[in-house]
Write an enzyme that holds these catalytic residues in place. Sequence first.
Site, PDB file in Angstrom:
ATOM      1  CB  THR A 194      -0.901   0.003   1.262  1.00 41.62           C
ATOM      2  OG1 THR A 194      -1.545   1.256   1.386  1.00 41.62           O
ATOM      3  CG2 THR A 194      -0.077  -0.230   2.531  1.00 41.62           C
ATOM      4  CG  ASP A 195      -1.156   4.973  -0.990  1.00 42.40           C
ATOM      5  OD1 ASP A 195      -1.704   4.380  -0.037  1.00 42.40           O
ATOM      6  OD2 ASP A 195      -1.758   5.809  -1.706  1.00 42.40           O
ATOM      7  CD  GLU A 196      -3.473   3.466   4.377  1.00 45.64           C
ATOM      8  OE1 GLU A 196      -3.283   3.339   5.595  1.00 45.64           O
ATOM      9  OE2 GLU A 196      -4.584   3.408   3.843  1.00 45.64           O
TER      10      GLU A 196
ATOM     11  CG  LEU B 243     -15.360   6.915   2.200  1.00 45.39           C
ATOM     12  CD1 LEU B 243     -16.012   7.482   3.455  1.00 45.39           C
ATOM     13  CD2 LEU B 243     -14.390   7.940   1.591  1.00 45.39           C
TER      14      LEU B 243
ATOM     15  CE  LYS C 193       0.119  -4.641   2.981  1.00 42.98           C
ATOM     16  NZ  LYS C 193      -0.239  -5.987   2.445  1.00 42.98           N
TER      17      LYS C 193
ATOM     18  CE1 TYR D 118      -3.347  -2.718   5.698  1.00 43.13           C
ATOM     19  CE2 TYR D 118      -3.172  -0.381   5.185  1.00 43.13           C
ATOM     20  CZ  TYR D 118      -3.241  -1.697   4.767  1.00 43.13           C
ATOM     21  OH  TYR D 118      -3.214  -2.002   3.425  1.00 43.13           O
TER      22      TYR D 118
HETATM   23  P1  NAD Z   1      -9.533  -7.484   1.981  1.00 39.73           P
HETATM   24  O1  NAD Z   1      -9.563  -7.212   3.450  1.00 39.73           O
HETATM   25  O2  NAD Z   1     -10.735  -7.211   1.150  1.00 39.73           O
HETATM   26  O3  NAD Z   1      -9.171  -9.035   1.745  1.00 39.73           O
HETATM   27  C1  NAD Z   1      -8.191  -9.695   2.493  1.00 39.73           C
HETATM   28  C2  NAD Z   1      -8.314 -11.195   2.207  1.00 39.73           C
HETATM   29  O4  NAD Z   1      -7.251 -11.869   2.908  1.00 39.73           O
HETATM   30  C3  NAD Z   1      -9.626 -11.811   2.686  1.00 39.73           C
HETATM   31  O5  NAD Z   1     -10.145 -12.691   1.709  1.00 39.73           O
HETATM   32  C4  NAD Z   1      -9.224 -12.583   3.941  1.00 39.73           C
HETATM   33  O6  NAD Z   1     -10.042 -13.709   4.187  1.00 39.73           O
HETATM   34  C5  NAD Z   1      -7.798 -12.977   3.608  1.00 39.73           C
HETATM   35  N1  NAD Z   1      -6.983 -13.194   4.821  1.00 39.73           N
HETATM   36  C6  NAD Z   1      -6.874 -12.369   5.892  1.00 39.73           C
HETATM   37  N2  NAD Z   1      -6.068 -12.915   6.811  1.00 39.73           N
HETATM   38  C7  NAD Z   1      -5.631 -14.109   6.293  1.00 39.73           C
HETATM   39  C8  NAD Z   1      -4.760 -15.121   6.760  1.00 39.73           C
HETATM   40  N3  NAD Z   1      -4.179 -15.041   7.973  1.00 39.73           N
HETATM   41  N4  NAD Z   1      -4.517 -16.178   5.960  1.00 39.73           N
HETATM   42  C9  NAD Z   1      -5.104 -16.270   4.741  1.00 39.73           C
HETATM   43  N5  NAD Z   1      -5.957 -15.356   4.254  1.00 39.73           N
HETATM   44  C10 NAD Z   1      -6.212 -14.283   5.026  1.00 39.73           C
HETATM   45  O7  NAD Z   1      -8.255  -6.716   1.450  1.00 39.73           O
HETATM   46  P2  NAD Z   1      -8.049  -5.957   0.038  1.00 39.73           P
HETATM   47  O8  NAD Z   1      -8.588  -4.599   0.153  1.00 39.73           O
HETATM   48  O9  NAD Z   1      -8.467  -6.844  -1.055  1.00 39.73           O
HETATM   49  O10 NAD Z   1      -6.453  -5.833   0.037  1.00 39.73           O
HETATM   50  C11 NAD Z   1      -5.652  -6.889  -0.473  1.00 39.73           C
HETATM   51  C12 NAD Z   1      -4.193  -6.516  -0.319  1.00 39.73           C
HETATM   52  O11 NAD Z   1      -3.925  -5.305  -1.014  1.00 39.73           O
HETATM   53  C13 NAD Z   1      -3.759  -6.274   1.126  1.00 39.73           C
HETATM   54  O12 NAD Z   1      -2.463  -6.795   1.296  1.00 39.73           O
HETATM   55  C14 NAD Z   1      -3.757  -4.765   1.258  1.00 39.73           C
HETATM   56  O13 NAD Z   1      -2.814  -4.350   2.229  1.00 39.73           O
HETATM   57  C15 NAD Z   1      -3.350  -4.346  -0.136  1.00 39.73           C
HETATM   58  N6  NAD Z   1      -3.836  -3.023  -0.583  1.00 39.73           N
HETATM   59  C16 NAD Z   1      -5.155  -2.694  -0.484  1.00 39.73           C
HETATM   60  C17 NAD Z   1      -5.597  -1.465  -0.975  1.00 39.73           C
HETATM   61  C18 NAD Z   1      -7.054  -1.074  -0.923  1.00 39.73           C
HETATM   62  O14 NAD Z   1      -7.390   0.060  -1.261  1.00 39.73           O
HETATM   63  N7  NAD Z   1      -7.975  -1.941  -0.547  1.00 39.73           N
HETATM   64  C19 NAD Z   1      -4.692  -0.584  -1.549  1.00 39.73           C
HETATM   65  C20 NAD Z   1      -3.357  -0.956  -1.630  1.00 39.73           C
HETATM   66  C21 NAD Z   1      -2.944  -2.180  -1.155  1.00 39.73           C
HETATM   67  O1  TDX Z   2     -16.850   5.974   7.626  1.00 43.67           O
HETATM   68  C1  TDX Z   2     -15.807   6.450   7.156  1.00 43.67           C
HETATM   69  N1  TDX Z   2     -15.701   7.814   7.042  1.00 43.67           N
HETATM   70  C2  TDX Z   2     -14.570   8.428   6.572  1.00 43.67           C
HETATM   71  O2  TDX Z   2     -14.513   9.673   6.500  1.00 43.67           O
HETATM   72  C3  TDX Z   2     -14.693   5.632   6.726  1.00 43.67           C
HETATM   73  C4  TDX Z   2     -14.767   4.126   6.825  1.00 43.67           C
HETATM   74  C5  TDX Z   2     -13.586   6.265   6.233  1.00 43.67           C
HETATM   75  N2  TDX Z   2     -13.496   7.627   6.178  1.00 43.67           N
HETATM   76  C6  TDX Z   2     -12.293   8.255   5.616  1.00 43.67           C
HETATM   77  C7  TDX Z   2     -10.970   7.752   6.179  1.00 43.67           C
HETATM   78  C8  TDX Z   2     -10.046   7.861   4.986  1.00 43.67           C
HETATM   79  O3  TDX Z   2      -9.500   9.170   4.907  1.00 43.67           O
HETATM   80  O4  TDX Z   2     -12.282   7.924   4.229  1.00 43.67           O
HETATM   81  C9  TDX Z   2     -10.950   7.639   3.773  1.00 43.67           C
HETATM   82  C10 TDX Z   2     -10.908   6.228   3.231  1.00 43.67           C
HETATM   83  O5  TDX Z   2     -11.068   5.345   4.335  1.00 43.67           O
HETATM   84  P1  TDX Z   2     -11.001   3.749   4.162  1.00 43.67           P
HETATM   85  O6  TDX Z   2     -11.989   3.337   3.149  1.00 43.67           O
HETATM   86  O7  TDX Z   2     -11.066   3.144   5.538  1.00 43.67           O
HETATM   87  O8  TDX Z   2      -9.560   3.556   3.492  1.00 43.67           O
HETATM   88  P2  TDX Z   2      -8.074   3.989   3.955  1.00 43.67           P
HETATM   89  O9  TDX Z   2      -7.989   4.138   5.425  1.00 43.67           O
HETATM   90  O10 TDX Z   2      -7.660   5.159   3.119  1.00 43.67           O
HETATM   91  O11 TDX Z   2      -7.251   2.660   3.529  1.00 43.67           O
HETATM   92  C11 TDX Z   2      -7.540   1.997   2.281  1.00 43.67           C
HETATM   93  O12 TDX Z   2      -6.614   2.339   1.281  1.00 43.67           O
HETATM   94  C12 TDX Z   2      -5.296   1.876   1.430  1.00 43.67           C
HETATM   95  C13 TDX Z   2      -7.544   0.482   2.484  1.00 43.67           C
HETATM   96  O13 TDX Z   2      -8.482   0.138   3.507  1.00 43.67           O
HETATM   97  C14 TDX Z   2      -6.158  -0.023   2.827  1.00 43.67           C
HETATM   98  O14 TDX Z   2      -6.150  -1.434   2.946  1.00 43.67           O
HETATM   99  C15 TDX Z   2      -5.225   0.388   1.712  1.00 43.67           C
HETATM  100  O15 TDX Z   2      -3.904   0.016   2.012  1.00 43.67           O
END
Ligand code: NAD
Ligand code: TDX
Length: 349
Positions: free
Chosen positions: A133-135, A198, A162, A158
């Site tokens: 992630t970019d975080e 969100l 990562k 988190y």
């Molecule tokens: P998600 O939470 O939707 O899915 C995570 C999946 O991993 C689920 O299917 C869960 O069952 C599985 N999992 C969790 N713990 C596990 C374990 N111990 N063993 C096996 N499986 C397990 O997550 P996502 O949003 O799809 O993100 C996927 C990846 O991409 C993550 O590594 C996250 O850090 C990264 N990422 C997410 C975002 C985003 O915006 N969602 C952005 C950048 C990077």
């Molecule tokens: O109810 C809400 N209200 C609100 O204002 C929620 C759930 C979030 N927010 C804000 C927090 C953040 O600034 O919205 C933005 C987005 O929040 P999330 O959807 O929780 O995402 P974020 O915290 O940015 O992280 C996501 O992007 C990077 C993913 O969950 C991560 O897994 C990924 O690495």
Amino acid sequence: MRILVTGGAGFIGSALVRRLIAHTDHEVLVYDKLTYAGVLSSLEPVASSNRYSFVQADVCDAEAVAKALREFKPDVVAHLAAESHVDRSIDGPGEFIQTNMVGTFVMLNQALGYWRGLDEAAKARFRFHHISTDEVFGSLGEEGFFTETTPYDPRSPYSASKAGSDHLVRAWGHTYGLPVLVTNCSNNYGPYHFPEKLIPLIIIRALNGEPLPVYGDGSNVRDWLFVDDHARALQAVFETGTPGETYNVGGNAERKNIEVVTAICSILDRLRPKAEGKYADQITYVTDRPGHDHRYAIDASKIRADLGWTPSVTFEEGIERTVVWYLENQAWWQAILDARYATQRLGVA
Ligand code: NAD
Ligand code: TDX
């Protein structure tokens, strides 16, 4: 190619798997524990393919990982399994350290043993692709972008977990020669996004007539990428990326949170008008997330120059497609809400 996808029942993992089955000849094994965030119905579109298989197991379980590697014999491990929700990491960081750091260590160690046992051709082909992630880069002011060389500065449990996992992956590359790839991507959105995040949260709460919680003053900025564009980037990286390299992936679509929420409200006003008033009337400013990062923005010029990847879906198009998907797929998200209600009532979640 044979691709083992950890976390393949999650939001991004399932988008990758649906893409690989629909658009390539690759064979896919999903390795997923099915935590609260794992949703098997997201894989329903590929369930009947003979190039798809599934194993329910934990990335922290070394025996199970070794067995999956031994039996499936992947050319690529795409490691997406993680605890992914920042708010949950603030309330309970332990699971994040376990899955994101210990789980990545277990995956690396087992992958190394497997890789060392391969013949020379298979060894040269193998990639361990870590999806991050970019975080990990911290928080930006109003100016500037994260590049691949931006120093790490994670600020939530988190992002720290990562960042730790990214360091482990690079260490296994440098020290043991494992052919690793790392991608750091910005915020994804799109179909099958778990309702705690969100964008789906706002769509669903708007439809249910509930308050729309905006943290702080809504001025925090995220760089949004349509999930199918991310899946395409991941495929490009593990098929053609150079081992040892890192690639930043981003949508070049910065929006303030309040802009995202009002964009969703106006789409709903048009597609599903309320009997009285506007969806934006439901917006409620609530207490800010502790340590809330102000702004993320990705410079994705390296992946564009080296691998020819660019985002294909604009934010306006992607958010419209996403709202329409949630309107048309209520059964998918209602089942998740119902299951959560059941476990909460049992005191399990
Ligand atoms: P998600 O939470 O939707 O899915 C995570 C999946 O991993 C689920 O299917 C869960 O069952 C599985 N999992 C969790 N713990 C596990 C374990 N111990 N063993 C096996 N499986 C397990 O997550 P996502 O949003 O799809 O993100 C996927 C990846 O991409 C993550 O590594 C996250 O850090 C990264 N990422 C997410 C975002 C985003 O915006 N969602 C952005 C950048 C990077
Ligand atoms: O109810 C809400 N209200 C609100 O204002 C929620 C759930 C979030 N927010 C804000 C927090 C953040 O600034 O919205 C933005 C987005 O929040 P999330 O959807 O929780 O995402 P974020 O915290 O940015 O992280 C996501 O992007 C990077 C993913 O969950 C991560 O897994 C990924 O690495």
